[in-house]
Design a protein around this motif. Sequence first.
Motif, PDB file in Angstrom:
ATOM      1  N   UNK A 147     113.056  20.053  11.979  1.00 44.79           N
ATOM      2  CA  UNK A 147     113.336  21.244  12.328  1.00 44.79           C
ATOM      3  C   UNK A 147     112.427  22.299  11.718  1.00 44.79           C
ATOM      4  N   UNK A 148     111.212  21.820  10.964  1.00 49.00           N
ATOM      5  CA  UNK A 148     109.884  22.620  10.479  1.00 49.00           C
ATOM      6  C   UNK A 148     109.275  22.511  11.216  1.00 49.00           C
ATOM      7  N   UNK A 149     109.496  21.667  12.167  1.00 52.96           N
ATOM      8  CA  UNK A 149     108.130  21.459  13.162  1.00 52.96           C
ATOM      9  C   UNK A 149     108.241  22.595  13.631  1.00 52.96           C
ATOM     10  N   UNK A 150     109.913  22.402  14.116  1.00 52.33           N
ATOM     11  CA  UNK A 150     110.512  23.623  15.677  1.00 52.33           C
ATOM     12  C   UNK A 150     110.411  24.596  15.042  1.00 52.33           C
TER      13      UNK A 150
ATOM     14  N   UNK B 197     106.209  25.797  14.944  1.00 57.83           N
ATOM     15  CA  UNK B 197     105.446  25.669  16.282  1.00 57.83           C
ATOM     16  C   UNK B 197     106.568  26.198  17.580  1.00 57.83           C
ATOM     17  N   UNK B 198     107.894  25.612  17.707  1.00 57.32           N
ATOM     18  CA  UNK B 198     108.044  25.954  18.584  1.00 57.32           C
ATOM     19  C   UNK B 198     109.621  27.064  18.848  1.00 57.32           C
ATOM     20  N   UNK B 199     110.199  27.696  17.083  1.00 53.85           N
ATOM     21  CA  UNK B 199     111.212  28.816  18.080  1.00 53.85           C
ATOM     22  C   UNK B 199     110.663  30.371  18.157  1.00 53.85           C
TER      23      UNK B 199
ATOM     24  N   UNK C 272     114.748  35.084  17.656  1.00 52.31           N
ATOM     25  CA  UNK C 272     115.808  35.117  16.324  1.00 52.31           C
ATOM     26  C   UNK C 272     116.966  34.338  17.077  1.00 52.31           C
ATOM     27  N   UNK C 273     118.192  33.733  17.551  1.00 52.64           N
ATOM     28  CA  UNK C 273     118.470  32.475  17.586  1.00 52.64           C
ATOM     29  C   UNK C 273     118.428  31.508  17.465  1.00 52.64           C
ATOM     30  N   UNK C 274     117.197  30.769  17.766  1.00 49.80           N
ATOM     31  CA  UNK C 274     116.118  29.702  17.698  1.00 49.80           C
ATOM     32  C   UNK C 274     116.248  29.079  15.799  1.00 49.80           C
ATOM     33  N   UNK C 275     115.712  30.515  15.078  1.00 48.69           N
ATOM     34  CA  UNK C 275     115.277  30.299  14.482  1.00 48.69           C
ATOM     35  C   UNK C 275     116.494  30.342  13.172  1.00 48.69           C
ATOM     36  N   UNK C 276     117.191  31.172  13.599  1.00 49.62           N
ATOM     37  CA  UNK C 276     118.375  31.119  12.768  1.00 49.62           C
ATOM     38  C   UNK C 276     119.348  29.860  12.730  1.00 49.62           C
ATOM     39  N   UNK C 277     119.492  29.218  13.437  1.00 48.04           N
ATOM     40  CA  UNK C 277     119.534  27.971  14.408  1.00 48.04           C
ATOM     41  C   UNK C 277     118.755  26.504  13.328  1.00 48.04           C
TER      42      UNK C 277
END
Length: 167
Positions: free
Chosen positions: A123-126, A129-131, A134-139
């Motif tokens: 999750x930290x990697x995602x 580097x990949x989020x 805003x929805x991806x960051x929140x999830x």
Amino acid sequence: MAEDRRKRKVRGGEDGPSPRERMERGYAKAELRNQEAREALEPLAGGERPPVVTIGAVVSALVALSIVAGYLAGVEVDGEKPRLAQVLAPALLMGVMSWGMWRARYWAVLGFQLLLVFLIFSAVYGLALQAASVGQVAATLGLLAVSGSFFFFMVKAMARIQMPSRD
């Protein structure tokens, strides 16, 4: 010329404790705190299971069942159906871990925590580097909060599971 040099302050001796003495006192204080924490723990009663371990057992069982259900429903991964071994290995792992946590076994809780660590690092990697939205960051932050909380509360549960019973 050598007389003009200033003397450096000598640590330890008359001016105070040496670095080794400070370190030994620090270790002694830490060990005292550790001993107090161990004494504050209540050993598990026969058949008792900490609530966080029960939740972990249920989550593991649900993951195992969802893997098998997905396979039986014909779910495809990258356009093809996975082989049986690719499905049985993680389903069996999660099922055994669920059974072990239900029985409050130390090895099962430790294994679940290992999976949580992989989840936290992923999750930290995602997040880093990949989020992309805003929805991806929140999830991802939600995933970190849940998995981090799970990990934190399981540490004390593991200590209670590992404790010998007191007379």
